[in-house]
Write a protein that holds these residues in place. Structure first.
Motif, PDB file in Angstrom:
ATOM      1  N   LEU A  82       0.804  -1.225   0.000  1.00  0.00           N
ATOM      2  CA  LEU A  82       0.000   0.000   0.000  1.00  0.00           C
ATOM      3  C   LEU A  82       0.838   1.277   0.000  1.00  0.00           C
ATOM      4  CD1 LEU A  82      -3.010  -0.920   2.320  1.00  0.00           C
ATOM      5  CD2 LEU A  82      -3.082  -0.435  -0.125  1.00  0.00           C
ATOM      6  N   PRO A  83       1.874   1.405   0.860  1.00  0.00           N
ATOM      7  CA  PRO A  83       2.702   2.617   0.798  1.00  0.00           C
ATOM      8  C   PRO A  83       3.384   2.807  -0.550  1.00  0.00           C
ATOM      9  CG  PRO A  83       3.080   1.464   2.859  1.00  0.00           C
ATOM     10  CD  PRO A  83       2.270   0.541   1.994  1.00  0.00           C
TER      11      PRO A  83
ATOM     12  N   GLY B 137      -5.124  -1.901   6.463  1.00  0.00           N
ATOM     13  CA  GLY B 137      -4.198  -0.797   6.227  1.00  0.00           C
ATOM     14  C   GLY B 137      -4.163   0.234   7.330  1.00  0.00           C
TER      15      GLY B 137
ATOM     16  N   ILE C 173       1.340   3.850   6.953  1.00  0.00           N
ATOM     17  CA  ILE C 173       0.429   4.187   5.863  1.00  0.00           C
ATOM     18  C   ILE C 173      -0.191   5.565   6.093  1.00  0.00           C
ATOM     19  CG2 ILE C 173      -1.745   3.531   4.762  1.00  0.00           C
ATOM     20  CD1 ILE C 173      -0.938   0.617   5.180  1.00  0.00           C
TER      21      ILE C 173
END
Length: 226
Positions: A132-133, A152, A157
């Protein structure tokens, strides 16, 4: 002439061929995705175009066709104030790895525009929290509201979203046991206090907005408190 009926497969291959090409531009000067520019430029040359003006004219003339396989997200997003971007991870159906493990993809979905802003395959021996990052860092999210599910809900994040000059809405559940219990206790106490002392509530109780819905469906009653 480009045959638009079966060109999508060829253009997808072209996008995949150039996907690792570095973008030399400064982030604040980007008005369009680099891949969009490259594909439009090549298509213009194939149709005997010779200049940047030809490229602009060709892109506008074939805009509906380009939309079938290019993102065009930057110019569209700029027209929407506080776009809601939902981050999510999905297992790819019928794409089992060896030893029966599923392949996963994380994606960013622009709610108002109805477009996928970006996708990233989760690397082997990794997970969505790591991917995700990476996806967030390649998106232009300034002024957006980024939503993420409980998976998340991580400090790293949230930090990446803040660095992108965006706001976030994170789903907090039991996987973050300590902070989840702290927040739950705080809200329960504030709700109880406001009910017991409606005229003289504390700051926490006075500023708390509460909404409750009760629904009966399929023989059961569901109560949702916000």
């Amino acid at each position: 002439m480009i045959q638009t009926g079966d060109a999508k497969t060829s253009q997808t291959g072209l996008i995949e061929h150039f996907q690792d090409l570095p973008d030399p531009r400064v982030n604040r000067t980007k008005d369009h995705d680099l891949m969009d520019i490259l594909v439009i430029a090549i298509c213009t040359l194939l149709c005997a175009g010779e200049s940047f003006n030809d490229m602009e004219d060709f892109g506008q003339a074939k805009q509906d066709w380009f939309k079938t396989f290019l993102r065009w997200t930057q110019s569209l997003r700029q027209a929407v104030n506080q776009e809601i971007v939902a981050l999510d991870g999905k297992a790819l159906r019928r794409a089992l790895r060896r030893k029966g493990r599923l392949k996963y993809m994380v994606s960013a979905w622009a709610e108002d525009n109805g477009l996928v802003l970006g996708q990233l395959k989760v690397a082997d021996k990794s997970n969505q929290i790591t991917a995700l990052p990476e996806l967030l860092r390649v998106l232009e999210l300034a002024g957006c509201i980024v939503t993420v599910d409980a998976m998340g809900c991580q400090k790293n994040i949230a930090k990446v979203i803040q660095e992108a000059a965006a706001d976030y809405v994170l789903a907090l559940k039991g996987n973050q046991e300590v902070v989840h219990e702290e927040v739950k206790s705080f809200l329960d106490a504030a709700v109880a206090e406001r009910a017991a002392r409606p005229r003289r509530p504390s700051w926490a109780a006075a500023t708390l907005a509460v909404w409750e819905t009760v629904e009966k469906d399929h023989g059961r009653i569901e109560i949702h408190r916000y």
